[in-house]
Design an enzyme around this catalytic site. Sequence first.
Site, PDB file in Angstrom:
ATOM      1  N   GLY A   9      23.446  62.324  51.681  1.00 20.00           N
ATOM      2  CA  GLY A   9      23.247  63.704  51.257  1.00 20.00           C
ATOM      3  C   GLY A   9      23.369  64.862  52.377  1.00 20.00           C
ATOM      4  N   THR A 124      36.033  56.197  44.258  1.00 21.22           N
ATOM      5  CA  THR A 124      37.197  57.006  44.423  1.00 21.22           C
ATOM      6  C   THR A 124      38.651  56.457  43.673  1.00 21.22           C
ATOM      7  OG1 THR A 124      38.894  57.590  46.313  1.00 21.22           O
ATOM      8  CG2 THR A 124      37.367  55.506  46.386  1.00 21.22           C
ATOM      9  N   ASP A 125      39.354  57.088  43.392  1.00 24.42           N
ATOM     10  CA  ASP A 125      40.908  57.068  42.687  1.00 24.42           C
ATOM     11  C   ASP A 125      41.398  55.938  43.674  1.00 24.42           C
ATOM     12  OD1 ASP A 125      41.585  58.873  44.651  1.00 24.42           O
ATOM     13  OD2 ASP A 125      42.784  60.013  43.541  1.00 24.42           O
ATOM     14  N   GLU A 126      41.267  56.101  45.091  1.00 24.50           N
ATOM     15  CA  GLU A 126      41.865  55.254  45.809  1.00 24.50           C
ATOM     16  C   GLU A 126      41.843  53.499  45.625  1.00 24.50           C
ATOM     17  OE1 GLU A 126      42.259  56.744  49.978  1.00 24.50           O
ATOM     18  OE2 GLU A 126      41.564  58.644  49.393  1.00 24.50           O
ATOM     19  N   TYR A 151      39.718  51.358  53.630  1.00 23.64           N
ATOM     20  CA  TYR A 151      38.831  52.356  53.028  1.00 23.64           C
ATOM     21  C   TYR A 151      38.708  51.886  51.677  1.00 23.64           C
ATOM     22  CZ  TYR A 151      37.050  56.435  50.650  1.00 23.64           C
ATOM     23  OH  TYR A 151      36.344  57.231  49.612  1.00 23.64           O
ATOM     24  N   LYS A 155      35.804  50.381  49.220  1.00 16.92           N
ATOM     25  CA  LYS A 155      35.083  50.922  47.997  1.00 16.92           C
ATOM     26  C   LYS A 155      35.625  50.134  47.010  1.00 16.92           C
ATOM     27  CE  LYS A 155      33.473  54.483  47.894  1.00 16.92           C
ATOM     28  NZ  LYS A 155      32.244  55.140  48.088  1.00 16.92           N
ATOM     29  N   VAL A 207      51.681  66.990  59.783  1.00 16.46           N
ATOM     30  CA  VAL A 207      51.652  66.572  58.367  1.00 16.46           C
ATOM     31  C   VAL A 207      52.494  65.341  58.665  1.00 16.46           C
ATOM     32  CG1 VAL A 207      53.308  66.807  56.183  1.00 16.46           C
ATOM     33  CG2 VAL A 207      52.136  68.971  57.361  1.00 16.46           C
TER      34      VAL A 207
HETATM   35  P1  NAD Z   1      31.454  62.140  54.451  1.00 20.68           P
HETATM   36  O1  NAD Z   1      32.087  61.128  55.212  1.00 20.68           O
HETATM   37  O2  NAD Z   1      31.732  63.589  54.562  1.00 20.68           O
HETATM   38  O3  NAD Z   1      30.015  61.747  54.126  1.00 20.68           O
HETATM   39  C1  NAD Z   1      29.350  60.554  54.429  1.00 20.68           C
HETATM   40  C2  NAD Z   1      27.919  60.700  54.527  1.00 20.68           C
HETATM   41  O4  NAD Z   1      27.471  59.398  54.617  1.00 20.68           O
HETATM   42  C3  NAD Z   1      27.641  61.263  55.965  1.00 20.68           C
HETATM   43  O5  NAD Z   1      26.359  62.073  55.730  1.00 20.68           O
HETATM   44  C4  NAD Z   1      27.128  59.851  56.682  1.00 20.68           C
HETATM   45  O6  NAD Z   1      26.044  60.311  57.805  1.00 20.68           O
HETATM   46  C5  NAD Z   1      26.455  59.155  55.595  1.00 20.68           C
HETATM   47  N1  NAD Z   1      26.537  57.714  55.793  1.00 20.68           N
HETATM   48  C6  NAD Z   1      27.628  57.025  56.381  1.00 20.68           C
HETATM   49  N2  NAD Z   1      27.191  55.822  56.928  1.00 20.68           N
HETATM   50  C7  NAD Z   1      26.219  55.597  56.460  1.00 20.68           C
HETATM   51  C8  NAD Z   1      24.974  54.471  56.322  1.00 20.68           C
HETATM   52  N3  NAD Z   1      25.318  53.249  56.752  1.00 20.68           N
HETATM   53  N4  NAD Z   1      23.922  54.865  56.177  1.00 20.68           N
HETATM   54  C9  NAD Z   1      23.486  55.972  55.367  1.00 20.68           C
HETATM   55  N5  NAD Z   1      24.067  56.951  55.363  1.00 20.68           N
HETATM   56  C10 NAD Z   1      25.686  56.960  55.912  1.00 20.68           C
HETATM   57  O7  NAD Z   1      32.118  61.836  52.853  1.00 20.68           O
HETATM   58  P2  NAD Z   1      32.332  62.433  51.611  1.00 20.68           P
HETATM   59  O8  NAD Z   1      33.514  63.149  51.506  1.00 20.68           O
HETATM   60  O9  NAD Z   1      31.020  63.353  51.376  1.00 20.68           O
HETATM   61  O10 NAD Z   1      32.166  61.377  50.441  1.00 20.68           O
HETATM   62  C11 NAD Z   1      30.921  60.875  49.783  1.00 20.68           C
HETATM   63  C12 NAD Z   1      31.079  59.774  48.902  1.00 20.68           C
HETATM   64  O11 NAD Z   1      32.420  60.249  47.841  1.00 20.68           O
HETATM   65  C13 NAD Z   1      31.822  58.570  49.487  1.00 20.68           C
HETATM   66  O12 NAD Z   1      31.290  57.464  49.063  1.00 20.68           O
HETATM   67  C14 NAD Z   1      33.361  58.602  49.351  1.00 20.68           C
HETATM   68  O13 NAD Z   1      33.890  57.306  49.218  1.00 20.68           O
HETATM   69  C15 NAD Z   1      33.288  59.337  47.880  1.00 20.68           C
HETATM   70  N6  NAD Z   1      34.662  60.103  47.522  1.00 20.68           N
HETATM   71  C16 NAD Z   1      35.176  61.134  48.308  1.00 20.68           C
HETATM   72  C17 NAD Z   1      36.037  61.731  48.012  1.00 20.68           C
HETATM   73  C18 NAD Z   1      36.496  62.914  49.043  1.00 20.68           C
HETATM   74  O14 NAD Z   1      37.709  63.487  48.643  1.00 20.68           O
HETATM   75  N7  NAD Z   1      36.083  63.418  50.192  1.00 20.68           N
HETATM   76  C19 NAD Z   1      36.652  61.527  46.788  1.00 20.68           C
HETATM   77  C20 NAD Z   1      36.170  60.603  45.986  1.00 20.68           C
HETATM   78  C21 NAD Z   1      35.092  59.885  46.281  1.00 20.68           C
HETATM   79  P1  TYD Z   2      43.008  62.950  53.619  1.00 18.55           P
HETATM   80  O1  TYD Z   2      42.291  64.156  53.593  1.00 18.55           O
HETATM   81  O2  TYD Z   2      43.013  62.097  54.769  1.00 18.55           O
HETATM   82  O3  TYD Z   2      42.495  62.204  52.358  1.00 18.55           O
HETATM   83  P2  TYD Z   2      43.189  60.806  51.688  1.00 18.55           P
HETATM   84  O4  TYD Z   2      43.772  60.065  52.839  1.00 18.55           O
HETATM   85  O5  TYD Z   2      42.052  60.220  51.220  1.00 18.55           O
HETATM   86  O6  TYD Z   2      43.991  61.055  50.595  1.00 18.55           O
HETATM   87  O7  TYD Z   2      44.672  63.030  53.317  1.00 18.55           O
HETATM   88  C1  TYD Z   2      45.100  63.747  52.656  1.00 18.55           C
HETATM   89  C2  TYD Z   2      46.840  63.798  52.507  1.00 18.55           C
HETATM   90  O8  TYD Z   2      47.050  64.388  53.551  1.00 18.55           O
HETATM   91  C3  TYD Z   2      47.300  62.374  52.715  1.00 18.55           C
HETATM   92  O9  TYD Z   2      48.329  62.201  52.120  1.00 18.55           O
HETATM   93  C4  TYD Z   2      47.651  62.125  54.072  1.00 18.55           C
HETATM   94  C5  TYD Z   2      47.795  63.606  54.591  1.00 18.55           C
HETATM   95  N1  TYD Z   2      47.494  64.113  55.919  1.00 18.55           N
HETATM   96  C6  TYD Z   2      48.323  64.765  56.582  1.00 18.55           C
HETATM   97  O10 TYD Z   2      49.679  64.588  56.360  1.00 18.55           O
HETATM   98  N2  TYD Z   2      48.145  65.161  57.908  1.00 18.55           N
HETATM   99  C7  TYD Z   2      46.877  64.953  58.316  1.00 18.55           C
HETATM  100  O11 TYD Z   2      46.558  65.383  59.564  1.00 18.55           O
HETATM  101  C8  TYD Z   2      45.952  64.306  57.533  1.00 18.55           C
HETATM  102  C9  TYD Z   2      44.284  64.410  58.083  1.00 18.55           C
HETATM  103  C10 TYD Z   2      46.093  63.867  56.293  1.00 18.55           C
END
Ligand code: NAD
Ligand code: TYD
Length: 345
Positions: A9, A124-126, A151, A155, A207
């Site tokens: 959180g 995640t969609d990944e 990653y 997941k 990029v």
């Molecule tokens: P983030 O990296 O910003 O935050 C992750 C949080 O988890 C941080 O506050 C960190 O301190 C905490 N954390 C990490 N390891 C921990 C541990 N061992 N114990 C307790 N806390 C821990 O990530 P986010 O972008 O906010 O993503 C949150 C969730 O959503 C993740 O599960 C990610 O896989 C999922 N998600 C993210 C995206 C995206 O675009 N960012 C998209 C789809 C799903």
């Molecule tokens: P990112 O934000 O790392 O998310 P994800 O890999 O989970 O999709 O990257 C989004 C897209 O942008 C991905 O195709 C990788 C690209 N990217 C760059 O081209 N340059 C960068 O410096 C970063 C961080 C990402």
Amino acid sequence: MGVIFVTGGAGFIGSAFVRLVLDERSGIEIVDLDALTYAGNLENLAGVDGSRHTFIKGDICDRDTVMGAVPEEADAIFNFAAESHVDRSIYSADEFLRTNILGTQVLLDAARAKKVKRFVQVSTDEVMGSLPDDSDEYFTEDSALKPNSPYAASKAAAEFCVRAARKTHGLDTVVTRCGNNYGPRQFPEKLIPLMIANAASDEPLPVYGDGMNVRDWIYVDDHCRGIWLAYERGRSGEIYNIGARNEMHNIDVVRAILDALNKPHSLVKFIEDRPGHDRRYAIDPTRSETELGWNPKVKWEDGLTATIRWYQENQAWVEHVRTGEYREYYKGMYDARLAASEPRS
Ligand code: NAD
Ligand code: TYD
């Protein structure tokens, strides 16, 4: 008053979720466990209502901490805690497997022991890998799991642990799968905040590859609303895709940021590609729309404007998170690749 247990959180999406629930659900109290890794930041929770939010610093892999923290018969666990950055997982996968898989299993065990009513896994969609360019294929909840990065593999494995807890132990579970989020408080290692920060300080915008990879962008609050609805209305054992039907090429995202900041496109530097770089993500969110009554509210143009404004108005936040560790990470990830990049229009 109901009580929910949120992990992660203090991160980007978890903190947006905490705010949303406290703002929109007056009868809910939150216990929030976060290890405060490099990506976790208590500043992300500044101003939240402390009377309904209890923060505990702790690791989801630490069984005693988790057992002590999860309230008996809590309404739900929402598992946001994760190592979340693909590039870091390429450099070293260990922490990803530990937190994302083992940590999820500890939480599932605690959910059973504490008779938690529902477990919501934020995925995640990944996990579904990559779609072909320019096709009319989309990720559905029935798409095969074909993760391509450490990653994504971690997941996907976590999803299997959730599935097994339901099938074997009868735990009530729901999984959400969302695309790329953007919005305030995202750590500036991810594409959009990294490009905003670099453009603002006239540094090159790195990029990967040809910049034609496609991501399906969604404003973070829309994702959080979807997670809440999946909890409230989702069928037990189901998966719900959350996506705003907003596919964009990376280069167009980057140029939109430059235009918004009135900076020249010549700041773009095409650098060596990410290994295993997924080409295209595109989500079919029909199930969430029809079953949950979910729809995104924030248009891309408005969300991007709000995000850029937030970073402009929160320079102190940016400076605090760009620590020595961040600078080392940035150097290792980008310096050589930027130095080797060829100028291109
Ligand atoms: P983030 O990296 O910003 O935050 C992750 C949080 O988890 C941080 O506050 C960190 O301190 C905490 N954390 C990490 N390891 C921990 C541990 N061992 N114990 C307790 N806390 C821990 O990530 P986010 O972008 O906010 O993503 C949150 C969730 O959503 C993740 O599960 C990610 O896989 C999922 N998600 C993210 C995206 C995206 O675009 N960012 C998209 C789809 C799903
Ligand atoms: P990112 O934000 O790392 O998310 P994800 O890999 O989970 O999709 O990257 C989004 C897209 O942008 C991905 O195709 C990788 C690209 N990217 C760059 O081209 N340059 C960068 O410096 C970063 C961080 C990402």
